[in-house]
Design an enzyme around this catalytic site. Structure first.
Site, short mmCIF file in Angstrom:
data_model
loop_
_atom_site.label_atom_id
_atom_site.label_comp_id
_atom_site.label_asym_id
_atom_site.label_seq_id
_atom_site.Cartn_x
_atom_site.Cartn_y
_atom_site.Cartn_z
N ARG A 30 37.17 -23.58 29.08
CA ARG A 30 38.23 -23.65 30.37
C ARG A 30 39.11 -24.77 29.85
NH1 ARG A 30 34.21 -26.32 34.58
NH2 ARG A 30 33.35 -27.11 32.61
N ASP A 41 42.55 -26.92 30.50
CA ASP A 41 42.85 -27.68 31.69
C ASP A 41 44.21 -27.30 32.37
OD1 ASP A 41 40.58 -28.93 31.58
OD2 ASP A 41 41.39 -30.46 30.11
N ARG A 62 42.80 -34.06 22.97
CA ARG A 62 43.89 -34.94 23.53
C ARG A 62 43.51 -36.34 23.53
NH1 ARG A 62 44.49 -32.58 29.63
NH2 ARG A 62 45.64 -34.32 29.88
#
Length: 250
Positions: free
Chosen positions: A51, A53, A202
């Site tokens: 998934r 973001d 990230r």
């Protein structure tokens, strides 16, 4: 009934992420499922390799679904692209064995994070990179990143929001490089692993940036990794610089 695998590319800027979010928040999964229904006449639920973001992009997202449609893969690609919005494209379709599962069958993924490292913002890269105006030492970032290779507990680089059975992952490759020629203002961070925790890439990028800026030493990412504490790591880099490059299967 057969199982099909699709490879997708999408600009995630205007989406609430991959997964269906509910009323008022459009997701990539939602528009793809709508296109499949328009083409096959049946509602399906697609499974993705992972998934992404809100704001995150993909060049090689992989999904799978079951269908009774007898359309050839080539016809399906053309038909789906005719129904998808301009920022989502099906690159490839293939029939796969019934046991194939886009999520569970994946064995490796590779992400790239792009940093536009220049004092003046580039208006044409604003959707696909993090504008960071302070000079960064890409070579120092690369050296510091090598401590993250191998099998480790990466909980220091996981943000809350998606619980996993284990926070142990294997990073096969991690590299930081400055672009050449016309790309010299860009720094690219690429990470290949058997799986990723929520916001793991990230968080790693945000940590490496502190090294590149000279705020932390090159040994710091290793210390953060050993601490197993998200509060010890750098900030979570913004989503627009991240793209899923590819997913590999056994």
């Amino acid at each position: 009934m057969r199982t099909l695998k699709l490879t997708l590319a999408y600009d995630g800027t205007d989406y609430a992420g991959w997964q269906v979010q509910g009323p008022g928040r459009v997701a990539v999964q939602e528009v793809l499922e709508q296109a499949i229904e328009a083409v096959t006449g049946a509602r399906v639920r697609v499974l993705a390799s992972g998934r992404t973001d809100a704001g995150v992009h993909a060049l090689g997202q992989v999904v799978s679904f079951r269908t009774e449609s007898r359309l050839s893969p080539e016809t399906l690609v053309r038909a789906l692209n005719a129904h998808l919005p301009h920022d989502v494209a099906v690159l490839d379709a293939a029939e796969v064995p019934d046991g194939f599962h886009a999520t569970h069958s994946a064995v490796r993924k590779r992400y790239r994070y792009a940093i536009h490292n220049h004092p003046i913002r580039d208006v044409f890269r604003r959707r696909t990179s993090w504008h960071y105006p302070v000079p960064l030492d890409a070579a120092a970032m690369h050296r510091a990143a090598q401590a993250l290779r191998g099998t480790h507990d990466f909980r220091s680089f996981q943000t809350s929001g998606s619980e996993r059975k284990t926070t142990v992952r294997t990073v096969y490759d991690i590299e930081v490089r400055r672009g050449e020629g016309d790309e010299h203002r860009m720094i690219f961070v690429e990470i290949e692993a058997d799986g990723f925790l929520y916001n793991m890439v990230r968080a790693i990028v945000g940590t490496l940036v502190q090294v590149g800026r000279g705020q932390r030493g090159e040994s710091w990412p290793a210390e953060v990794l050993a601490a197993k504490d998200r509060r010890r790591a750098g900030r979570t880099a913004p989503p627009e610089g991240l793209v899923l490059l590819w997913v590999r299967y056994e």
